[in-house]
Design an enzyme around this catalytic site. Structure first.
Site, PDB file in Angstrom:
ATOM      1  N   GLY A  71       0.812  -1.214   0.000  1.00 52.49           N
ATOM      2  CA  GLY A  71       0.000   0.000   0.000  1.00 52.49           C
ATOM      3  C   GLY A  71       0.843   1.261   0.000  1.00 52.49           C
ATOM      4  O   GLY A  71       0.551   2.226  -0.719  1.00 52.49           O
ATOM      5  N   THR A  72       1.892   1.264   0.800  1.00 53.02           N
ATOM      6  CA  THR A  72       2.737   2.454   0.900  1.00 53.02           C
ATOM      7  C   THR A  72       3.341   2.793  -0.459  1.00 53.02           C
ATOM      8  O   THR A  72       3.338   3.951  -0.884  1.00 53.02           O
ATOM      9  CB  THR A  72       3.857   2.223   1.939  1.00 53.02           C
ATOM     10  OG1 THR A  72       3.242   1.901   3.190  1.00 53.02           O
ATOM     11  CG2 THR A  72       4.730   3.452   2.099  1.00 53.02           C
ATOM     12  N   ASN A 154      -8.140   4.035   8.513  1.00 46.17           N
ATOM     13  CA  ASN A 154      -7.576   2.880   9.221  1.00 46.17           C
ATOM     14  C   ASN A 154      -7.709   2.974  10.737  1.00 46.17           C
ATOM     15  O   ASN A 154      -7.679   1.971  11.428  1.00 46.17           O
ATOM     16  CB  ASN A 154      -6.107   2.691   8.833  1.00 46.17           C
ATOM     17  CG  ASN A 154      -5.310   3.969   8.911  1.00 46.17           C
ATOM     18  OD1 ASN A 154      -5.662   4.976   8.317  1.00 46.17           O
ATOM     19  ND2 ASN A 154      -4.229   3.938   9.666  1.00 46.17           N
ATOM     20  N   GLN A 192      -7.826   0.019   3.409  1.00 45.44           N
ATOM     21  CA  GLN A 192      -8.734  -0.536   4.414  1.00 45.44           C
ATOM     22  C   GLN A 192     -10.091  -0.887   3.803  1.00 45.44           C
ATOM     23  O   GLN A 192     -10.832  -1.690   4.364  1.00 45.44           O
ATOM     24  CB  GLN A 192      -8.948   0.458   5.567  1.00 45.44           C
ATOM     25  CG  GLN A 192      -7.729   0.716   6.408  1.00 45.44           C
ATOM     26  CD  GLN A 192      -7.392  -0.428   7.344  1.00 45.44           C
ATOM     27  OE1 GLN A 192      -8.247  -1.182   7.774  1.00 45.44           O
ATOM     28  NE2 GLN A 192      -6.120  -0.558   7.666  1.00 45.44           N
ATOM     29  N   THR A 250      11.957  -7.682 -10.998  1.00 45.43           N
ATOM     30  CA  THR A 250      11.331  -8.989 -11.217  1.00 45.43           C
ATOM     31  C   THR A 250      10.077  -9.103 -10.363  1.00 45.43           C
ATOM     32  O   THR A 250      10.099  -8.802  -9.171  1.00 45.43           O
ATOM     33  CB  THR A 250      12.318 -10.122 -10.869  1.00 45.43           C
ATOM     34  OG1 THR A 250      13.498  -9.939 -11.647  1.00 45.43           O
ATOM     35  CG2 THR A 250      11.717 -11.490 -11.143  1.00 45.43           C
ATOM     36  N   CYS A 346       1.692   1.969  12.263  1.00 42.35           N
ATOM     37  CA  CYS A 346       2.889   2.598  11.720  1.00 42.35           C
ATOM     38  C   CYS A 346       3.393   3.709  12.638  1.00 42.35           C
ATOM     39  O   CYS A 346       4.535   4.113  12.571  1.00 42.35           O
ATOM     40  CB  CYS A 346       2.601   3.193  10.356  1.00 42.35           C
ATOM     41  SG  CYS A 346       1.399   2.232   9.465  1.00 42.35           S
TER      42      CYS A 346
HETATM   43  C1  LIG Z   1      -1.902  -0.428   5.778  1.00 38.29           C
HETATM   44  C2  LIG Z   1      -2.249   0.811   5.074  1.00 38.29           C
HETATM   45  C3  LIG Z   1      -1.342   1.430   4.199  1.00 38.29           C
HETATM   46  C4  LIG Z   1       0.060   0.896   3.984  1.00 38.29           C
HETATM   47  O1  LIG Z   1       0.056  -0.338   3.367  1.00 38.29           O
HETATM   48  P1  LIG Z   1       1.361  -1.287   3.428  1.00 38.29           P
HETATM   49  O2  LIG Z   1       0.963  -2.461   2.598  1.00 38.29           O
HETATM   50  O3  LIG Z   1       1.579  -1.608   4.864  1.00 38.29           O
HETATM   51  O4  LIG Z   1       2.479  -0.546   2.844  1.00 38.29           O
HETATM   52  C5  LIG Z   1      -1.733   2.591   3.572  1.00 38.29           C
HETATM   53  N1  LIG Z   1      -2.949   3.117   3.786  1.00 38.29           N
HETATM   54  C6  LIG Z   1      -3.851   2.559   4.611  1.00 38.29           C
HETATM   55  C7  LIG Z   1      -5.185   3.179   4.779  1.00 38.29           C
HETATM   56  C8  LIG Z   1      -3.524   1.388   5.288  1.00 38.29           C
HETATM   57  O5  LIG Z   1      -4.407   0.857   6.118  1.00 38.29           O
END
Ligand SMILES: *Cc1c(COP(=O)(O)O)cnc(C)c1O
Length: 405
Positions: A71-72, A154, A192, A250, A346
């Site tokens: 996600g990040t 989140n 989320q 990759t 985080c």
């Molecule tokens: C967990 C989360 C992220 C980050 O995702 P990762 O896969 O941990 O990098 C970003 N945004 C929201 C809303 C999240 O809940």
């Protein structure tokens, strides 16, 4: 001691069914998808199938999905990608807009770009965490290139009216087109939301949508970014040109295959699981309010929340327990085998109280007393009943101690 995990918003375990489809690609079928001999082609076909399946869930074209390592990275690609591209031909530094309750992936990207001279605006939210479309309209400037609003938060579970925001932006963009101004892209962080809400990008009306595997019983460090055809962005990672040149390196074949399986399971089970979680959530909220005095549910009210008009994630509970420090409560509960959180996983390495709770209008000390309980597939009513049984005693003790100091 029985372990009770109630932090599914931080991450989930990998579903057995997901693990099973991943396994061959971790050992036997290890070919590089860029190789043109048999084992390479098999790996490529597996990725193609995964992309097809996710495109169906998102109601988009296969070519509109870029696989990333979570996600990040997806969020960073959306924000830096759009801004860097805009910087190439802009006379003036671009302007970008987000909400005050974004995940750190968005907020820190904004901060980094601000340090490079990009203009940023953080929109306020109301006490339940909703962004006001009018405030958004007012914030728009001629040099605005991107709006990024989290789909479902989140920490507090508030679900934004993304289709309404995109309608507002569409009208703005029609006027901008006539005035020969650039189109403002709309990105939503759906990390989320995926698995709990529809992520139909046509209905949502977004140009970019970030998602990941680690919140939907898929592997960690997997995810993707939907990029609507015609959206102009730069890559973040350069190299061999995989993912249409937008994400070199990759491919994580097993991860991509697992991500697709996780999403398809989550979608198939969504309606039934949402109903179960919503009822568990409401049972916990109503019971806690009876058992402990001076507690406040933060985020969207559960009264207006329904399957048809979702306002709060079915698995999210976030309370301010006045006079009891969240961090201390978490540790006491951990000692009894119950794992919850004070908000964002985080941010837990810093002791700063949640920016999300503060954005709702609560003060510093209230923000320090916020706890999040997030439910998931293995959560049973008995787990919540146990937590409800032990929490009043711990809160009483914490309040006594805080009175002394
Ligand atoms: C967990 C989360 C992220 C980050 O995702 P990762 O896969 O941990 O990098 C970003 N945004 C929201 C809303 C999240 O809940």
């Amino acid at each position: 001691m029985k372990q009770i995990y109630l932090d599914y918003a931080a991450t989930t375990y990998i579903d057995e069914r997901v693990l099973k489809v991943m396994q061959p690609f971790l050992s036997r079928d290890f070919g590089n998808p860029s190789s043109i001999y048999n084992s390479g082609m098999n790996a490529k076909f597996a990725i193609d199938d995964a992309r097809k399946s996710i495109a169906v869930s998102l109601n988009c074209k296969e070519t509109e999905i870029i696989f990333t390592a979570g996600g990040t990275e997806s969020v960073n690609l959306a924000i830096f990608g759009v801004v860097r591209k805009a910087l190439l031909n802009a006379k003036r530094k671009p302007h970008i807009i987000c909400s005050a309750i974004e995940h750190h992936a968005v907020l820190e990207s904004f901060k980094a770009l601000e340090a490079e001279g990009v203009e940023t605006t953080c929109l306020p939210v109301n006490q339940q965490g909703f962004v006001d479309s009018k405030a958004l309209q007012k914030a728009i400037k001629p040099n605005t290139v991107l709006v990024s609003i989290i789909y479902a938060n989140n920490e507090i579970g508030t679900i934004q009216l993304i289709p309404e925001i995109s309608r507002t932006l569409r009208k703005v963009n029609e006027e901008r087109f006539k005035a020969k101004l650039n189109k403002i892209y709309f990105h939503t962080d759906a990390c989320q939301a995926l698995g709990a809400l529809s992520v139909d990008v046509q209905k949502l009306g977004v140009d970019l949508l970030s998602f990941n595997g680690s919140k939907v019983y898929g592997p960690k460090q997997t995810g993707g970014l939907f990029v609507r055809f015609g959206t102009k962005l730069n890559p973040l990672i350069y190299g061999g040109g995989q993912e249409n040149g937008f994400r070199s390196g990759t491919e994580n074949v097993a991860g991509v295959v697992g991500l697709a399986k996780a999403i398809s399971i989550a979608n198939a089970e969504m309606t039934k699981e949402n109903k179960r979680l919503r009822s568990l959530r409401d049972y916990f909220i109503q019971s806690l309010e009876k058992k402990i005095e001076d507690v406040t549910l933060t985020g969207a009210s559960i009264k207006e929340d329904s399957e048809k008009y979702p306002k709060r994630l079915p698995n999210n509970i976030n309370f301010i327990i006045n006079g009891a420090e969240g961090e201390a409560l978490l540790l006491y509960l951990d000692a009894r085998g119950v794992e919850i959180s004070t908000g964002s996983a985080c941010a837990s390495t810093s002791l700063d109280p949640s920016h999300v709770i503060k954005a709702l209008g609560y003060n510093e000390s209230q923000a320090k007393s916020a706890i999040r309980v997030s439910l998931g597939r293995k959560t049973k009513k008995a787990d919540l009943a146990f937590l409800l049984k032990i929490i009043p005693g711990i809160v009483k003790e914490l309040r006594r101690v805080s009175q002394l100091s």
